[in-house]
Design an enzyme around this catalytic site. Sequence first.
Site, PDB file in Angstrom:
ATOM      1  CD  GLU A 258      -0.880 -19.587 -42.825  1.00 17.75           C
ATOM      2  OE1 GLU A 258       0.184 -19.019 -43.144  1.00 17.75           O
ATOM      3  OE2 GLU A 258      -1.906 -19.559 -43.515  1.00 17.75           O
TER       4      GLU A 258
ATOM      5  N   GLY B  86      -1.804  -5.040 -40.314  1.00 20.05           N
ATOM      6  CA  GLY B  86      -2.249  -5.951 -39.253  1.00 20.05           C
ATOM      7  C   GLY B  86      -3.380  -6.877 -39.662  1.00 20.05           C
ATOM      8  CB  ALA B  87      -5.320  -7.255 -42.659  1.00 23.10           C
TER       9      ALA B  87
ATOM     10  CB  SER C 141       1.233  -4.429 -44.108  1.00 20.60           C
ATOM     11  OG  SER C 141       1.249  -4.782 -42.741  1.00 20.60           O
TER      12      SER C 141
ATOM     13  CG  ASP D 220       4.900 -13.429 -44.403  1.00 20.48           C
ATOM     14  OD1 ASP D 220       4.312 -14.459 -44.770  1.00 20.48           O
ATOM     15  OD2 ASP D 220       4.819 -12.975 -43.250  1.00 20.48           O
TER      16      ASP D 220
ATOM     17  CE1 TYR E  30       4.374 -16.622 -36.988  1.00 19.52           C
ATOM     18  CE2 TYR E  30       6.493 -16.634 -35.853  1.00 19.52           C
ATOM     19  CZ  TYR E  30       5.746 -16.816 -36.997  1.00 19.52           C
ATOM     20  OH  TYR E  30       6.380 -17.218 -38.157  1.00 19.52           O
TER      21      TYR E  30
HETATM   22  C1  GLA Z   1       3.501 -14.944 -40.389  1.00 19.72           C
HETATM   23  C2  GLA Z   1       5.012 -15.071 -40.542  1.00 19.72           C
HETATM   24  C3  GLA Z   1       5.369 -16.143 -41.569  1.00 19.72           C
HETATM   25  C4  GLA Z   1       4.663 -17.453 -41.284  1.00 19.72           C
HETATM   26  C5  GLA Z   1       3.167 -17.206 -41.044  1.00 19.72           C
HETATM   27  C6  GLA Z   1       2.454 -18.449 -40.622  1.00 19.72           C
HETATM   28  O1  GLA Z   1       2.940 -14.452 -41.571  1.00 19.72           O
HETATM   29  O2  GLA Z   1       5.554 -13.842 -40.955  1.00 19.72           O
HETATM   30  O3  GLA Z   1       6.766 -16.325 -41.584  1.00 19.72           O
HETATM   31  O4  GLA Z   1       5.241 -18.127 -40.215  1.00 19.72           O
HETATM   32  O5  GLA Z   1       2.940 -16.202 -40.075  1.00 19.72           O
HETATM   33  O6  GLA Z   1       2.424 -19.374 -41.644  1.00 19.72           O
END
Ligand code: GLA
Length: 387
Positions: free
Chosen positions: A36, A127-128, A132, A177, A229
Site C-alpha cells: 500500500e 468509495g469503498a 470503482s 488500480d 493521500y
Molecule cells: C489508491 C490509489 C493507488 C494506490 C493506493 C494505495 O487506491 O489509487 O494508486 O496508491 O491508493 O496503495
Amino acid sequence: MSTDIRDDTRAGFTDLFGREPEGLWSAPGRVNLIGEHTDYNEGFVLPFAIDRRTVVAVGLRDDRVVRVASTIADEVVEISLSDLTPSVLSGWPAYPLGVVWAFSEFGADLSAVPGLDLFIDSDVPLGAGLSSSAAIESAVALALNDVWRLGLDRRTLARVGQRAENVAVGAPTGIMDQSASLLGQVDHAVFLDCRSLESELVPLGLAEAELAILVIDTGVKHSHATGGYGERRAACERGAAALGASSLRDVTVADLPRAQELLDDVTFRRVRHVVTENQRVLDTVEVLRSGGGAVAIGDLLDASHRSMRDDFEISVPELDLAVETAVQAGAIGARMTGGGFGGAAIALVRLGDLSRVQVAVDNAFGEHGFGQPDTFVVFASDGAARN
Ligand code: GLA
C-alpha cells in the site's frame, strides 16, 4: 459477473439512446492483497481483480459528439471531441471523459475518430477502497481502444486511466488500480513492479486451501482528490530527496537507521512504512510461490496493517476495529486495503470460520456505535474484457 449487469447496461443504453450499442466492455474493481502506497514510490504491489465489475455499452456516432450517461446520476453529459480538455470536466463524467482525453496524451490521433454514446453501470461499491474509479477508467479505455482501433497495449491503457485520474479527476494516485483491473486473471494476483511496469501473475490457491478473502466495507467514505493521500505522497517525495534517492524504491530496510538519523520523526515513519511494505510484498510473493501458500501470509498482512496504522497513519477507527476483530475471531490475517482514510479492510479467513468472523465484526461495530459494515467474499477474477 452476473449477466444482469450486462443486460441492464444494454437496456439502459437502448432506452436512452434509442438503438443497440456496438458492444459491451467491462472491467473489475480490485482488492490489494498487500503493497500500500508503494506504487507512486516506484515500488511493488500485489493486487487482484475482483468479481465486481463496471460495464460500459458503446455506440459509434457519425459526428464528433461524445454523450455519456450512467446509473450513478440522472443526467446525460454531452461534449464535442474538439472541446474536450481536463479543465472542462468535473464530477463523475471526469472519469470516462478524462479517459477519452487522456488517449491523446499517449500518441493516439483523435482528430478523425467518430463520436460516441456511452452508458455505464457498475456493481463495484463506490468509495469503498475497491477502485470503482479504476474500473470505469479501464472499461472505457479498453472499449475506446477497440472501437477506435488505437492499438495500445494493456500496460499503456493502465497509464491512460491513471492519467485521467491524475489530471481530469485531480487525484494524485499511482498505477496499481488500473493495472489490476486490466491485467488481473482468475485465481491470481498481479505482482507489479511499479518502476518497470513489468508484471507477473502469482497463483493465490485460495479455493484449494479452503480459504477466502472477506471484504469488510466500513462505509466510511473517502476521496483521494483531497487531503491525506496527497500529503502522504509529498512526505514520501521529501523523504526520498533528503536521502539522496530518486524514489523510495531505492531505499532498503538496511538504510533505515541512517534515515532515522537524517529525517524528522513523521517523515521517517512515512518512509519506514513504504520501505518495509515493499519488503513485505516481496516476502508475500515468495511465500505464495514457495508452496507455503496463502495460509502462511497472515503475519505479513497483520504487519502491513500495523505499519499503515502507526507509521503511515492512514487508518481510521472503523478499519482498526474490523482488522482486530477479524483476527480475534480467527482470521489468518487482516489489513485495510487501498488508499486509506476510510473504505474497506480485507481478512484472510478459513471457509469454516467465515460466518464467525462476519458475526464478530458486525457485533463489534454495533458495540462501538459504528454503522453496520457490508461484508462479502471476493474472488480473484479476470481483468477487463469485451463481453
Ligand atoms: C489508491 C490509489 C493507488 C494506490 C493506493 C494505495 O487506491 O489509487 O494508486 O496508491 O491508493 O496503495
